[in-house]
Design an enzyme around this catalytic site. Structure first.
Site, PDB file in Angstrom:
ATOM      1  N   HIS A  64      -5.924  -4.137   6.157  1.00 34.16           N
ATOM      2  CA  HIS A  64      -5.778  -3.405   4.901  1.00 34.16           C
ATOM      3  C   HIS A  64      -5.026  -2.115   5.174  1.00 34.16           C
ATOM      4  CE1 HIS A  64      -9.554  -5.728   3.515  1.00 34.16           C
ATOM      5  NE2 HIS A  64      -8.450  -6.314   3.068  1.00 34.16           N
TER       6      HIS A  64
ATOM      7  N   GLU B 206      -6.418   1.502   4.936  1.00 31.79           N
ATOM      8  CA  GLU B 206      -7.544   1.900   5.788  1.00 31.79           C
ATOM      9  C   GLU B 206      -7.020   2.404   7.130  1.00 31.79           C
ATOM     10  OE1 GLU B 206     -10.252  -1.441   3.525  1.00 31.79           O
ATOM     11  OE2 GLU B 206      -9.833  -1.716   5.647  1.00 31.79           O
TER      12      GLU B 206
ATOM     13  N   GLU C  31     -16.751  -1.121   9.907  1.00 29.85           N
ATOM     14  CA  GLU C  31     -16.270  -0.283   8.804  1.00 29.85           C
ATOM     15  C   GLU C  31     -16.447   1.186   9.159  1.00 29.85           C
ATOM     16  OE1 GLU C  31     -15.126  -1.342   5.834  1.00 29.85           O
ATOM     17  OE2 GLU C  31     -15.808  -3.422   5.624  1.00 29.85           O
TER      18      GLU C  31
HETATM   19 ZN    ZN Z   1     -10.828  -3.371   4.724  1.00 32.71          ZN
END
Ligand code: ZN
Length: 1037
Positions: free
Chosen positions: A758, A761, A940
């Site tokens: 992504h 990010e 994350e």
């Molecule tokens: Zn992501």
């Protein structure tokens, strides 16, 4: 009286009701019930409802109404009881309708408008009826709107509670579009505005704010339809509300005001969908809103047990996978000619020939309509300009390509501007022709040739080199053919040493900002509405009248589509959507210059999409000042005050909202003052990390290679945009070429890491940088780690998205982390080939021990992991499978557990091991299910900061992110020690403890459906101690 006794009373009452026709007996029972339910609190009412009490009362209402005239006392008692019971009974609305009680209450109201004693309980019951959407329509037809207008009226100290209940009822009725239309037709909007003004004038001590709030609620619901908004504007509603919202009361008023603004489209032209304009079409159906009240929390959990079991090995023939053997040379390496081997393949050397003009046309069919790229040609860059529009240190860096062609107009995105900026400055470096050219330009412009001081960061940033960066940019391909380099990427970022605290939430900021937005409609003459930057216009206007800021985003990872000067120091900014998509606006990165020192600037990004943001919880934007950089402080700093995030009055077309109508955009606003004259500043959502930066870092990392390190860079594949996707292999060289050593070398378990699927990010890339730097480091730990594993790393799964400033997608307009189930080699080459690597490993029985894909999280704090557990998923659902008998190894918890002990930013509490349906095509779930990797994770990292541990209360920076990447490596080393057969034996009893713990959790969560983390067992504490023991042992080993 205990609940049990109550129940008995209810049963007796019920029997009496059934067997008596005597009014006085019934009344007596009702008196007792009223007493019981008044003092007993909600619990008794709950019991009464569960025993079917509502139905009995409603039947009594109906039978009582058939007497003529009905007993007033009976009706009073029944309605008082229903007013207590109704709000506690989720099906009250339906029951009342089916029992035919609606009309009884309405008729009673109509006949007793002056009887305040009876009126209040009836209105209270009506309020509950109206919260059901089907009832609302039916009540509207029966004239209840008009009835309410007979009760509500101008300011009066009398009967305010009647007024309040009537307004609430009216508000609930007006949620129905039919009723809202009826209210407009009967000119109720001006009446409501008049009532509002009257209360505002007379209720000077604000004793009845709830009444004004009730009126606003009614207006808000009317303005949900287009006709309503028109009626509101025609009745001068904006001005009336504005004038009554003095600064002293604005903080007391509900935020409903923003919803009353007329809805408009964004000031760009491709997100308008006229079919959306007709939002007044009745869309009400018979969905009973009380039945929708399910537990949404569990909606997304995978409940199909077959989808949680390993997928039967896909019949991909090994012959097809065999071509991936070339990416695993280390598995067959014999090092017989060790001296000559140089396992490094330079990315730059192997990229396609330099002067080629590569014309790529994108023309995919995604769903049903062909979608085109913003532009269809990609040219090889001939010039790279590093420039600023500032007089003081404009700086050009130019390259002449080999055939000497230098057609500026072709690559310069802003025709009409001289290639070298006023007061041009000679380049710091470069030789021969380049330097001459720069000097010539400098002379032409009459500049003094001041040399731009590039901050010397070599010691602090060992992986950064401005010259090398520019070199890397040359082979980066972007759809808009970027020819400029942003200063921050060129200079580099040295993490500040001071702490950056999470901002305190200041009360009332949001209201003040909304109020300022409304002022635009009240005083339209104050609004400049001057477009100062617009990528949609070929010749993007550059207004240089000294009155406006200058914007730019035409560089790698840049994202700003349009800037409009709304007021002297206020700008509305529109972000670009991801290429080939019309949404995903979140990532931003742009340049601002031409600012006035000390002026209070306000920036509004007006097309955000998510319904909430960490910007409401202490996160600040990032800013990079070039003046600060050349003064020796090259860094991104958290900045901005009065930051908030709120729903605005811009409509989202259904095409830009996934087919949903009536959605709005959100505004992210921040204010700031600039400290330096003639500065060039950059703003970003998070610390930028471009594809060219990655390539530079990889080159520098390669230079760190020692004879003990085995490092190889391969090109996994080319992307749609023509960029290379690097694949790294890092391990330790064998100590000798003896059979034993070669065997140990080849048989090391694999760890497979990836990141940046992504593009928005960027934190994932900083974590990856930390991992890579650690892996290439000279510490004994790094050496042990290399000896323990073979690392396979794809550091950027989505180079095209990163280059082109996307937030979520690749060039095909798709989220690549939703393509892992069946990636297309043409549309999703990086995913297709990464998955193939893993399939190859599975086929040769070498599936990795750990797979981890690094991500960033926009709504949560800390760093945490998502993993996959069959058991934990099953426990969260209502599957009646004998889940405790499902066999599952518990090793998936070990790595996050170790991280929570060692990495300060990591939080075990935020981890989850549940498999969601919406995630079935992500890397984590597919690698777990199809490749059979038990330790398959998404890691994350927060974009905001931490609320626990050493960094509690601080915003996260690149230092902390890189540290996280390094700690991940350390944790892997500990995992290795835990999973080696010897250690397993030593700690067998401790693993039993872990197993006990999981079993206990299993039982607890099956019997108790409360939250996932509502308990903390003795065994879990034992595990804490156990992990600590292991870690201690590792450290002392
Ligand atoms: Zn992501």
């Amino acid at each position: 009286m205990c609940v049990h006794t109550c129940t008995n009373v209810f049963v007796i009452a019920y029997m009496l009701f059934c067997n008596t026709q005597d009014l006085q007996t019934i009344l007596n029972i009702l008196y007792i019930l009223n007493e019981l339910l008044t003092v007993g609190g909600g619990r008794r009412v709950g019991v009464f409802v569960s025993k079917g009490g509502t139905g009995i009362l409603l039947q009594l209402v109906l039978s009582g109404s058939k007497e003529s005239p009905p007993s007033e006392e009976l009706m009073l008692q029944l309605h008082s009881l229903l007013a207590k019971v109704g709000p506690k009974d989720r099906k009250f609305g339906v029951k009342a309708r089916l029992n035919g009680a609606l009309n009884v209450t309405v008729n009673l109201l109509k006949q007793n408008l002056q009887n305040h004693k009876l009126l209040l309980p009836c209105l209270q019951v009506l309020r509950v009826y109206s919260s059901n959407s089907v009832n609302a329509v039916s009540l509207g037809k029966n004239g209840v709107l008009e009835l309410m207008f007979k009760i509500i009226g101008p300011y009066s100290k009398k009967n305010t509670s009647l007024l309040k209940v009537s307004l609430d009822t009216l508000g609930a009725l007006l949620k129905s579009k039919t009723n809202a239309r009826r209210a407009v037709d009967r000119a109720h909007v001006p009446v409501l505005l008049y009532i509002y003004q009257d209360w505002h004038r007379n209720d000077t001590r604000h004793r009845h704010m709830l009444i004004r709030k009730g009126v606003l609620g009614c207006l808000k619901n009317i303005t949900n339809i287009k006709l309503g908004r028109k009626a509101f504007i025609d009745a001068d509603g904006m001005r009336i509300l504005y004038n009554t919202s003095t600064v002293s009361t604005v903080t007391k008023l509900p935020k409903t005001q923003s919803c009353l603004c007329p809805r408009v489209w964004l000031p760009v032209d491709d997100v308008v969908d006229e079919s959306d304009d007709n939002d007044d079409v009745e869309t009400e159906n018979d969905t009973e809103n009380e039945e929708e009240d399910k537990d949404h929390h569990n909606d997304d959990i995978e409940t199909d047990i077959n989808k949680l079991r390993p997928k039967e090995t896909n019949s991909r023939p090994f012959e097809e996978l065999k071509i991936y053997e070339r990416f695993f040379l280390e598995l067959s390496e014999d090092f017989q000619v060790m001296q000559d081997r140089h396992p490094f393949v330079s990315l730059v050397e192997s990229s396609t020939s330099k002067n080629q003009i590569n014309i790529v046309t994108f023309h995919f069919k995604t769903s049903d309509s062909p979608i085109h790229c913003r532009q269809s040609k990609i040219y090889y860059l001939k010039y790279i300009y590093i420039y600023s529009t500032s007089q003081k240190f404009g700086h050009t860096y130019s390259f002449q390509d080999h055939d000497g062609c230098c057609d500026h107009s072709q690559v310069r995105p802003q025709p009409g501007q001289p290639p070298l900026l006023a007061g041009g400055v000679a380049a710091r470096q470069g030789g021969g022709a380049e330097e001459t050219l720069a000097e010539e330009w400098a002379e032409e412009e009459g500049g003094e040739g001041a040399v731009l001081e590039v901050p010397d960061t070599a010691l602090l940033l060992p992986l950064h080199d401005p010259d090398l960066y520019v070199e890397m940019v040359k082979s980066t391909r972007s759809v808009p053919q970027y020819s400029e380099v942003a200063y921050p990427d060129y200079f580099g970022h040295v993490a500040p040493t001071f702490r950056e605290h999470i901002l305190e939430r200041v009360y009332g900021v949001q209201r003040t900002k909304i109020f300022q937005d409304i002022e635009r409609l009240i005083h339209p003459n104050d609004i400049l509405d001057k477009v100062v930057y617009d990528l949609d216009i070929q010749s993007c206007p550059v207004i240089d009248d000294g009155e406006s800021l200058k914007f730019n985003s035409q560089f790698e990872s840049g994202n700003l589509r349009k800037a409009i000067q709304a007021r002297k120091f206020e700008y509305d900014l529109v972000l670009n959507s991801d290429i080939n998509s019309n949404h995903y606006h979140q990532w931003f990165y742009f340049e601002v210059s031409g600012m006035r020192v000390g002026a209070p600037y306000r920036f509004n990004i007006i097309n955000c999409e998510k319904s909430n943001s960490q910007f409401n919880y202490g996160m600040q934007v990032l800013m990079y000042s070039v003046q600060e950089a050349i003064s020796g402080r090259p860094r991104w700093v958290r900045t901005g005050t009065d930051i908030c995030y709120y729903k605005n009055h811009f409509s989202r077309s259904s095409i830009a909202a996934g087919g949903q109508k009536g959605k709005s955009y959100y505004t992210m606003t921040f204010s700031m003052t600039f400290n330096h004259k003639d500065d060039v500043c950059y703003f970003a959502y998070h610390y930028p990390y471009t594809y060219s930066t990655l390539k530079m870092h990889l080159q520098k990392l390669e230079a760190l290679r020692t004879p003990q390190i085995y490092m190889r860079q391969d090109i996994l594949c080319e992307t749609l945009g023509g960029n290379s996707c690097p694949l790294l292999t890092i391990t330790a060289m064998p100590e000798s070429t003896s059979n034993d050593q070669i065997c140990q070398f080849r048989n090391r378990p694999l760890v497979f890491l990836s990141s940046r699927v992504h593009p928005g990010e960027t934190n994932a890339s900083w974590v990856m940088k930390g991992t890579l730097e650690f892996l290439m480091g000279s510490s004994p730990l790094a050496h042990s780690l290399r000896e323990a594993y073979i690392f396979k790393i794809v550091p950027m799964l989505n180079p095209d998205g990163v280059v082109n400033g996307n937030h979520r997608c690749s060039l095909s307009g798709e989220d690549l982390n939703r393509q892992w189930q069946s990636p297309s080699p043409e549309l999703h080459p990086t995913i297709y080939h990464t998955k193939s690597l893993l399939q190859y490993l599975a086929a040769i029985q070498r599936a990795p021990l750990v797979f981890c894909d690094y991500h960033g999280h926009s709504r949560k704090k800390n760093v945490f992991m998502y993993g996959c557990s069959l058991k934990e998923t099953v426990w969260q659902t209502n599957i009646s499978a004998t889940s405790c008998e499902l066999h599952e190894d518990l090793g998936y918890r070990t790595l996050p557990k170790i991280l929570s002990q060692t990495a300060p930013a990591f939080s075990m509490a935020s981890c989850s091991f549940v498999v969601e349906r919406s995630k079935e095509a992500t890397a984590r779930v597919v690698v777990w299910r199809e490749i059979g990797v038990q330790r398959s994770y998404t890691m994350e990292s927060t974009l905001c900061g931490c609320d626990q541990g050493k960094y509690k209360g601080l915003q996260i920076g690149t230092r902390e992110l890189e540290e996280m990447g390094a700690q991940f490596c350390v944790a892997l080393l500990r995992l290795k020690r835990l999973t080696s057969p010897l250690e397993l034996r030593n700690h067998a009893h401790l693993l039993d403890v872990e197993s006990d713990l999981i079993e206990t959790r299993c039982k607890v969560s099956r019997s108790d459906t409360c939250t996932h983390r509502g308990y903390y067992s003795k065994q879990e504490l034992t595990l804490e101690i156990y992990t600590e023991t292991i870690i201690f042992e590792c450290e002392t080993n």
